[in-house]
Write a protein that holds these residues in place. Structure first.
Motif, PDB file in Angstrom:
ATOM      1  N   VAL A   1      22.188 -10.338 -13.009  1.00 35.41           N
ATOM      2  CA  VAL A   1      22.585 -11.097 -11.813  1.00 35.41           C
ATOM      3  C   VAL A   1      23.529 -12.219 -12.220  1.00 35.41           C
ATOM      4  O   VAL A   1      23.263 -12.945 -13.188  1.00 35.41           O
ATOM      5  N   VAL A   2      24.631 -12.351 -11.461  1.00 28.54           N
ATOM      6  CA  VAL A   2      25.594 -13.435 -11.670  1.00 28.54           C
ATOM      7  C   VAL A   2      25.764 -14.190 -10.360  1.00 28.54           C
ATOM      8  O   VAL A   2      25.847 -13.577  -9.285  1.00 28.54           O
ATOM      9  N   GLY A   3      25.819 -15.515 -10.442  1.00 27.20           N
ATOM     10  CA  GLY A   3      26.039 -16.341  -9.261  1.00 27.20           C
ATOM     11  C   GLY A   3      27.420 -16.958  -9.254  1.00 27.20           C
ATOM     12  O   GLY A   3      28.303 -16.582 -10.034  1.00 27.20           O
ATOM     13  N   PHE A   4      27.603 -17.932  -8.365  1.00 26.70           N
ATOM     14  CA  PHE A   4      28.889 -18.626  -8.255  1.00 26.70           C
ATOM     15  C   PHE A   4      28.617 -20.056  -7.794  1.00 26.70           C
ATOM     16  O   PHE A   4      27.981 -20.260  -6.768  1.00 26.70           O
ATOM     17  N   ASP A   5      29.058 -21.042  -8.547  1.00 28.01           N
ATOM     18  CA  ASP A   5      28.973 -22.477  -8.250  1.00 28.01           C
ATOM     19  C   ASP A   5      28.579 -23.274  -9.487  1.00 28.01           C
ATOM     20  O   ASP A   5      29.124 -24.316  -9.767  1.00 28.01           O
ATOM     21  N   ASN A   6      27.531 -22.790 -10.211  1.00 23.77           N
ATOM     22  CA  ASN A   6      26.941 -23.526 -11.335  1.00 23.77           C
ATOM     23  C   ASN A   6      26.381 -24.867 -10.868  1.00 23.77           C
ATOM     24  O   ASN A   6      26.656 -25.921 -11.439  1.00 23.77           O
ATOM     25  N   THR A   7      25.575 -24.798  -9.813  1.00 21.69           N
ATOM     26  CA  THR A   7      24.872 -25.984  -9.336  1.00 21.69           C
ATOM     27  C   THR A   7      23.660 -26.235 -10.223  1.00 21.69           C
ATOM     28  O   THR A   7      23.382 -25.486 -11.163  1.00 21.69           O
ATOM     29  N   MET A   8      22.901 -27.274  -9.891  1.00 21.21           N
ATOM     30  CA  MET A   8      21.722 -27.626 -10.684  1.00 21.21           C
ATOM     31  C   MET A   8      20.655 -26.526 -10.657  1.00 21.21           C
ATOM     32  O   MET A   8      19.765 -26.505 -11.507  1.00 21.21           O
TER      33      MET A   8
ATOM     34  N   ALA B   1      21.189 -23.331 -11.250  1.00 21.01           N
ATOM     35  CA  ALA B   1      21.484 -22.268 -12.215  1.00 21.01           C
ATOM     36  C   ALA B   1      20.728 -22.409 -13.531  1.00 21.01           C
ATOM     37  O   ALA B   1      20.062 -21.455 -13.964  1.00 21.01           O
ATOM     38  N   PRO B   2      20.763 -23.539 -14.218  1.00 18.57           N
ATOM     39  CA  PRO B   2      20.054 -23.628 -15.497  1.00 18.57           C
ATOM     40  C   PRO B   2      18.534 -23.714 -15.355  1.00 18.57           C
ATOM     41  O   PRO B   2      17.811 -23.476 -16.320  1.00 18.57           O
ATOM     42  N   SER B   3      18.044 -24.037 -14.143  1.00 22.97           N
ATOM     43  CA  SER B   3      16.598 -24.197 -13.961  1.00 22.97           C
ATOM     44  C   SER B   3      15.921 -22.971 -13.378  1.00 22.97           C
ATOM     45  O   SER B   3      14.708 -22.970 -13.175  1.00 22.97           O
ATOM     46  N   SER B   4      16.689 -21.909 -13.081  1.00 22.63           N
ATOM     47  CA  SER B   4      16.075 -20.693 -12.550  1.00 22.63           C
ATOM     48  C   SER B   4      15.374 -19.939 -13.673  1.00 22.63           C
ATOM     49  O   SER B   4      15.518 -20.262 -14.851  1.00 22.63           O
ATOM     50  N   ALA B   5      14.614 -18.932 -13.310  1.00 25.91           N
ATOM     51  CA  ALA B   5      13.879 -18.150 -14.309  1.00 25.91           C
ATOM     52  C   ALA B   5      14.220 -16.662 -14.142  1.00 25.91           C
ATOM     53  O   ALA B   5      13.773 -16.055 -13.166  1.00 25.91           O
ATOM     54  N   PRO B   6      15.000 -16.093 -15.066  1.00 27.77           N
ATOM     55  CA  PRO B   6      15.655 -16.730 -16.208  1.00 27.77           C
ATOM     56  C   PRO B   6      16.848 -17.568 -15.762  1.00 27.77           C
ATOM     57  O   PRO B   6      17.333 -17.410 -14.641  1.00 27.77           O
ATOM     58  N   PRO B   7      17.350 -18.452 -16.639  1.00 29.78           N
ATOM     59  CA  PRO B   7      18.532 -19.244 -16.302  1.00 29.78           C
ATOM     60  C   PRO B   7      19.695 -18.349 -15.884  1.00 29.78           C
ATOM     61  O   PRO B   7      19.938 -17.304 -16.487  1.00 29.78           O
ATOM     62  N   LEU B   8      20.398 -18.763 -14.854  1.00 27.22           N
ATOM     63  CA  LEU B   8      21.389 -17.917 -14.192  1.00 27.22           C
ATOM     64  C   LEU B   8      22.771 -17.987 -14.831  1.00 27.22           C
ATOM     65  O   LEU B   8      23.345 -19.072 -14.997  1.00 27.22           O
ATOM     66  N   THR B   9      23.307 -16.825 -15.149  1.00 32.79           N
ATOM     67  CA  THR B   9      24.716 -16.715 -15.507  1.00 32.79           C
ATOM     68  C   THR B   9      25.524 -16.901 -14.235  1.00 32.79           C
ATOM     69  O   THR B   9      25.200 -16.306 -13.198  1.00 32.79           O
TER      70      THR B   9
ATOM     71  N   ASP C   1      20.887 -16.412 -19.281  1.00 30.02           N
ATOM     72  CA  ASP C   1      19.973 -15.312 -19.629  1.00 30.02           C
ATOM     73  C   ASP C   1      19.757 -14.282 -18.529  1.00 30.02           C
ATOM     74  O   ASP C   1      18.907 -13.395 -18.671  1.00 30.02           O
ATOM     75  N   SER C   2      20.509 -14.361 -17.421  1.00 31.06           N
ATOM     76  CA  SER C   2      20.274 -13.411 -16.322  1.00 31.06           C
ATOM     77  C   SER C   2      21.149 -12.168 -16.418  1.00 31.06           C
ATOM     78  O   SER C   2      21.098 -11.308 -15.537  1.00 31.06           O
ATOM     79  N   THR C   3      21.939 -12.054 -17.496  1.00 31.49           N
ATOM     80  CA  THR C   3      22.778 -10.870 -17.678  1.00 31.49           C
ATOM     81  C   THR C   3      22.569 -10.276 -19.065  1.00 31.49           C
ATOM     82  O   THR C   3      22.349 -10.996 -20.037  1.00 31.49           O
ATOM     83  N   ALA C   4      22.644  -8.941 -19.137  1.00 27.59           N
ATOM     84  CA  ALA C   4      22.455  -8.195 -20.382  1.00 27.59           C
ATOM     85  C   ALA C   4      23.070  -6.813 -20.190  1.00 27.59           C
ATOM     86  O   ALA C   4      23.411  -6.436 -19.065  1.00 27.59           O
ATOM     87  N   PRO C   5      23.220  -6.029 -21.265  1.00 27.10           N
ATOM     88  CA  PRO C   5      23.710  -4.665 -21.101  1.00 27.10           C
ATOM     89  C   PRO C   5      22.809  -3.874 -20.150  1.00 27.10           C
ATOM     90  O   PRO C   5      21.635  -4.191 -19.992  1.00 27.10           O
ATOM     91  N   PRO C   6      23.364  -2.851 -19.485  1.00 24.82           N
ATOM     92  CA  PRO C   6      22.571  -2.091 -18.518  1.00 24.82           C
ATOM     93  C   PRO C   6      21.450  -1.310 -19.191  1.00 24.82           C
ATOM     94  O   PRO C   6      21.548  -0.960 -20.377  1.00 24.82           O
TER      95      PRO C   6
END
Length: 362
Positions: free
Chosen positions: A288-295, A297-305, A346-351
């Motif tokens: 999963v990838v997001g957009f913004d890099n708000t506060m 993102a690093p506090s999600s589980a797992p931390p958001l790319t 940590d929210s992205t990895a190979p398929p």
């Protein structure tokens, strides 16, 4: 040309500040007589006074003395920020940057919800702002209104748009991020990891920022020779609930994607919750990838790319631009875009292997 074409062209002309001479001409009186009425002096017949007051109201005239009086009486000038919602971290980050820039300019920020403007005509709203010391208006991710902009221009207040929902006319100053580049970089990151089935969950239909992000997503997929289906893209507000609902729908498809790019961090968190409810592990079974890099993102589980857009800097730039326009400076470009970049967490990895993608529940 048709009458309809003439009317449309007229509406597209930039509104100009209403002058006292225009008021006098419309009321059929001298400038001196009009000046007496707008400045509250005597020596004008009651009928003539009412006629001039009616024209002032209809045209939205605000005198120079009216604009300057509250500013002289205040310790600091005010910038009005109109925003559709304060219930998201993007808005809070943008306000943080705007407030910091205003403080540096010895000014303050006044915030108003877009919905609150529905009870007041654009002209009366603009007149009230001019008479209470505003130096300009910043509209954030709101539906562009030519009527609001025309009213503000008529009273001499500049307006700056931040990633408006509707695309404004080219003469309107706007500030935002490099949304197309961000959309492409987010998608390219997933492609580089080996993903081929990548879904995109968009923002509000037709929103200028989302259109650019969608095109960036499409460009990366097309460049890699991967198919996209615009009909399968789900659009909606930048909310957790939208991400959850769209995520459940997408992850229930027979050939569910191995990666999802969401148009905002808060939408991405909704996708992650959808995966949790369906027993799909992140990132081993779904990236999963997001957009913004708000506060968030690093506090999600797992931390958001996610794609970092300089939201605070956008807010600060909008305020600085308002002050430049208010002082009479010419804006060299009507669109200011600040650079985005990818932040890998940590929210992205190979398929996963094919056998794992068919497992919907653990």
């Amino acid at each position: 040309m048709t009458i309809e074409h003439d009317l449309i062209s007229e509406r597209r002309k930039p509104a100009r500040r209403i002058t006292l001479a225009r008021v006098a001409d419309e009321a059929g009186v001298s400038i001196a007589t009009a000046s007496k009425v707008v400045n509250g002096r005597t020596g004008v017949g009651e009928s003539t006074r009412r006629d001039i007051e009616r024209v002032v109201e209809e045209l939205g005239y605000v005198g120079v003395s009216e604009r300057e009086r509250p500013v002289r009486g205040l310790r600091e000038p005010l910038v009005e920020i109109v925003i559709d919602s304060l219930k998201n971290p993007y808005a809070l980050a943008l306000l943080s940057g705007a407030i910091a820039a205003a403080e540096s300019a010895k000014a303050a920020v006044v915030t108003r919800r877009l919905g609150a403007l529905a009870t007041e005509s654009p002209m009366k709203w603009a007149q009230r702002l001019a008479r209470t010391g505003r130096v300009g208006v910043i509209e954030v991710t709101s539906e562009f209104s030519a009527e609001r902009e025309a009213a503000l221009r008529s009273v001499g207040l500049p307006v700056v748009l931040v990633d408006p929902i509707d695309v404004p006319r080219t003469a309107t100053v706007s500030v935002g991020a490099t949304n197309w580049a961000g959309g492409m970089e987010a998608t390219q990151h997933l492609i580089d990891l080996g993903h081929e089935n990548i879904a995109y969950i968009g923002g509000p239909t037709g929103a200028a920022c989302d259109v650019a992000r969608t095109h960036g997503y499409q460009a990366a997929m097309h460049q890699a020779g991967l198919p996209t289906n615009l009909a399968e893209i789900i659009h909606g507000p930048f909310t957790f609930e939208q991400g959850l609902e769209a995520g459940i729908t997408i992850l229930a498809r027979p050939h569910r994607p191995t990666a999802i790019f969401a148009a905002s961090d808060v939408t991405a968190l909704g996708v992650m919750e959808a995966a949790r409810r369906l027993g799909i592990a992140i990132p081993t079974q779904l990236s999963v990838v997001g957009f913004d890099n708000t506060m968030l993102a690093p506090s999600s589980a797992p931390p958001l790319t996610t794609i970092h857009q300089p939201v605070e800097e956008i807010g600060a730039t909008a305020v600085a631009t308002i002050f430049r326009l208010a002082s009479g400076e010419t804006q060299p470009t009507k669109r200011v875009e600040l650079a985005t970049h990818l932040v890998v967490r940590d929210s992205t990895a190979p398929p996963p292997r094919h056998s794992e993608t068919s497992i919907h529940h653990r």
